[in-house]
Write a protein that holds these residues in place. Structure first.
Motif, mmCIF file in Angstrom:
data_model
loop_
_atom_site.group_PDB
_atom_site.id
_atom_site.type_symbol
_atom_site.label_atom_id
_atom_site.label_comp_id
_atom_site.label_asym_id
_atom_site.label_seq_id
_atom_site.Cartn_x
_atom_site.Cartn_y
_atom_site.Cartn_z
ATOM 1 N N PRO A 76 0.828 -1.222 0.000
ATOM 2 C CA PRO A 76 0.000 0.000 0.000
ATOM 3 C C PRO A 76 0.857 1.264 0.000
ATOM 4 N N ASP A 77 0.492 2.229 -0.828
ATOM 5 C CA ASP A 77 1.212 3.501 -0.871
ATOM 6 C C ASP A 77 1.065 4.284 0.429
ATOM 7 N N ASP A 78 0.001 3.996 1.173
ATOM 8 C CA ASP A 78 -0.220 4.719 2.434
ATOM 9 C C ASP A 78 0.940 4.531 3.403
ATOM 10 N N LEU A 79 1.554 3.365 3.379
ATOM 11 C CA LEU A 79 2.665 3.103 4.297
ATOM 12 C C LEU A 79 3.833 4.033 4.001
ATOM 13 N N TYR A 80 4.154 4.210 2.720
ATOM 14 C CA TYR A 80 5.261 5.085 2.344
ATOM 15 C C TYR A 80 4.914 6.553 2.615
ATOM 16 N N GLU A 81 3.664 6.934 2.362
ATOM 17 C CA GLU A 81 3.258 8.312 2.598
ATOM 18 C C GLU A 81 3.334 8.660 4.079
ATOM 19 N N ALA A 82 2.879 7.716 4.927
ATOM 20 C CA ALA A 82 2.945 7.965 6.364
ATOM 21 C C ALA A 82 4.390 8.040 6.845
ATOM 22 N N ALA A 83 5.250 7.163 6.293
ATOM 23 C CA ALA A 83 6.655 7.188 6.684
ATOM 24 C C ALA A 83 7.329 8.475 6.221
ATOM 25 N N GLU A 84 6.957 8.964 5.031
ATOM 26 C CA GLU A 84 7.539 10.206 4.530
ATOM 27 C C GLU A 84 7.127 11.395 5.386
ATOM 28 N N VAL A 85 5.884 11.391 5.859
ATOM 29 C CA VAL A 85 5.420 12.451 6.759
ATOM 30 C C VAL A 85 6.202 12.443 8.059
ATOM 31 N N ASP A 86 6.539 11.234 8.524
ATOM 32 C CA ASP A 86 7.311 11.109 9.766
ATOM 33 C C ASP A 86 8.790 11.401 9.580
ATOM 34 N N GLY A 87 9.206 11.709 8.366
ATOM 35 C CA GLY A 87 10.597 12.077 8.121
ATOM 36 C C GLY A 87 11.520 10.924 7.800
ATOM 37 N N ALA A 88 10.973 9.768 7.422
ATOM 38 C CA ALA A 88 11.812 8.603 7.111
ATOM 39 C C ALA A 88 12.524 8.801 5.777
ATOM 40 N N THR A 89 13.742 8.339 5.694
ATOM 41 C CA THR A 89 14.501 8.397 4.444
ATOM 42 C C THR A 89 14.150 7.200 3.564
ATOM 43 N N ARG A 90 14.607 7.237 2.305
ATOM 44 C CA ARG A 90 14.358 6.132 1.382
ATOM 45 C C ARG A 90 14.926 4.817 1.914
ATOM 46 N N MET A 91 16.131 4.895 2.480
ATOM 47 C CA MET A 91 16.756 3.690 3.015
ATOM 48 C C MET A 91 15.968 3.136 4.195
ATOM 49 N N MET A 92 15.481 4.031 5.069
ATOM 50 C CA MET A 92 14.681 3.576 6.208
ATOM 51 C C MET A 92 13.383 2.939 5.735
ATOM 52 N N MET A 93 12.762 3.520 4.697
ATOM 53 C CA MET A 93 11.541 2.927 4.154
ATOM 54 C C MET A 93 11.802 1.531 3.606
ATOM 55 N N PHE A 94 12.966 1.364 2.955
ATOM 56 C CA PHE A 94 13.302 0.060 2.387
ATOM 57 C C PHE A 94 13.433 -0.994 3.478
ATOM 58 N N TRP A 95 14.162 -0.654 4.552
ATOM 59 C CA TRP A 95 14.412 -1.631 5.615
ATOM 60 C C TRP A 95 13.202 -1.854 6.503
ATOM 61 N N LYS A 96 12.396 -0.830 6.723
ATOM 62 C CA LYS A 96 11.294 -0.933 7.681
ATOM 63 C C LYS A 96 9.947 -1.265 7.033
ATOM 64 N N THR A 99 9.550 -2.000 2.994
ATOM 65 C CA THR A 99 9.623 -2.850 1.804
ATOM 66 C C THR A 99 10.031 -4.284 2.149
ATOM 67 N N LEU A 100 11.148 -4.435 2.855
ATOM 68 C CA LEU A 100 11.628 -5.785 3.157
ATOM 69 C C LEU A 100 10.637 -6.592 4.007
ATOM 70 N N PRO A 101 10.076 -6.044 5.091
ATOM 71 C CA PRO A 101 9.074 -6.833 5.835
ATOM 72 C C PRO A 101 7.865 -7.231 4.991
ATOM 73 N N GLN A 102 7.438 -6.348 4.079
ATOM 74 C CA GLN A 102 6.298 -6.680 3.231
ATOM 75 C C GLN A 102 6.644 -7.754 2.205
ATOM 76 N N LEU A 103 7.914 -7.837 1.849
ATOM 77 C CA LEU A 103 8.353 -8.830 0.863
ATOM 78 C C LEU A 103 8.758 -10.156 1.491
ATOM 79 N N LEU A 104 8.756 -10.240 2.791
ATOM 80 C CA LEU A 104 9.222 -11.462 3.458
ATOM 81 C C LEU A 104 8.429 -12.708 3.059
ATOM 82 N N PRO A 105 7.093 -12.652 2.986
ATOM 83 C CA PRO A 105 6.361 -13.872 2.583
ATOM 84 C C PRO A 105 6.744 -14.385 1.193
ATOM 85 N N ILE A 106 6.805 -13.486 0.202
ATOM 86 C CA ILE A 106 7.151 -13.944 -1.147
ATOM 87 C C ILE A 106 8.614 -14.367 -1.209
ATOM 88 N N THR A 107 9.456 -13.786 -0.365
ATOM 89 C CA THR A 107 10.857 -14.204 -0.322
ATOM 90 C C THR A 107 10.967 -15.652 0.127
#
Length: 293
Positions: free
Chosen positions: A184-204, A206-214
């Motif tokens: 969901p794009d909402d997760l990235y939008e909320a993280a961006e509002v909180d001041g998260a960087t691209r790298m933080m978004m990836f680790w916090k 993207t990767l957890p959301q991809l864990l099942p398919i991994t």
């Protein structure tokens, strides 16, 4: 009313029956037939003496079997992590909002739809010494050494793994890409509002959301890598010597070159047990109840 319900239940049967017959004839029956063959001295022509577990005992003391199994394990250990990481990287690249997005997706996915014979022929053509594309590229960068990619064991493994990655990484990339698009794009939008960087978004995120398919990709890749056969048979033939001969190729040689189908069947079922145990371990690691997703 009960009779009408009974007829409704049987209505799909004519559509299911053809597939069921083919499935039993070409999947279920060979499984039990192969198990029977493993207990006999069995050639391509006839069934011979019943010998019980002798084939299985011989396999466990066969140095060629353990060498082939070691070669297969080496291929799994080298190719599987590389395949998963590379597929994730390519999926992230293909998910970027650029004008070349469609080109990138097609370029990486198209090799996965080609047959193993085509891939192997292209690989041999590119890796041959003196006139091969790869060696010409190396010499273009000022390296005058002439590598013999298929004549040295270490270089042969590099070649096989490289060809396999190029051939099959596109399928895993598509699986990762599909999961990326479902985040969901909402997760990235909320993280961006909180001041998260691209790298933080990836680790916090993207990767957890991809864990099942991994987990799914890892399971499929381990099973596929343990069954490696076609590209090795066509590119190196298991050579130089037997340094790249995998277990499936050794089973093929025993069954269809030395005509010892009983011994080949015994090795096949030992490999089946190994793959079953690996699958169960990975499923148990997949979370509560062994769910992968």
């Amino acid at each position: 009313m009960n009779r009408k319900s009974w007829k409704n239940e049987l209505r799909p049967l004519p559509f299911i029956l053809p597939f069921f017959i083919v499935y039993v004839a070409f999947t279920v029956f060979p499984i039990f037939k192969g198990m029977q063959m493993s207990f006999f001295n069995w050639t391509l022509i006839e069934q011979q003496d019943f010998i019980g577990l002798e084939h299985y005992q011989n396999v466990l003391t066969d140095p060629n079997f353990w060498e082939a199994f070691g070669n297969t394990t080496l291929f799994v250990l080298l190719s599987t992590p590389t395949m998963v990481i590379l597929a994730l990287f390519l999926a992230l690249l293909a998910n970027l909002n650029t004008r070349f997005r469609t080109l990138i997706r097609g370029a990486f996915f198209i090799p996965s739809i080609l047959s193993v014979s085509v891939i192997s022929y292209v690989a041999i053509f590119m890796l041959q010494p003196y006139t091969g594309v790869v060696n010409n590229l190396i010499q273009a960068f000022g390296i005058n050494q002439e590598p013999f990619w298929l004549a040295e064991p270490s270089l042969a493994w590099v070649s096989i793994i490289g060809v396999t990655l190029w051939w099959t990484v596109g399928f895993n990339m598509i699986l990762f890409l599909t999961s990326l698009q479902n985040i969901p794009d909402d997760l990235y939008e909320a993280a961006e509002v909180d001041g998260a960087t691209r790298m933080m978004m990836f680790w916090k995120i993207t990767l957890p959301q991809l864990l099942p398919i991994t987990r799914v990709i890892l399971l499929l890749q381990v099973l596929a890598s343990f069954k490696v056969f076609g590209q090795i048979l066509l590119i190196t033939g298991g050579g130089p010597g037997t340094s790249t001969r995998p277990i499936i190729l050794y089973i093929y040689e025993m069954g269809f070159e030395r005509y010892d189908l009983g011994y080949a069947a015994a090795m096949s079922y030992l490999l089946f047990v190994v793959l079953l145990l690996l699958s169960l371990v990975q499923l148990r690691m997949g979370g509560k109840g062994g769910r992968m997703i």
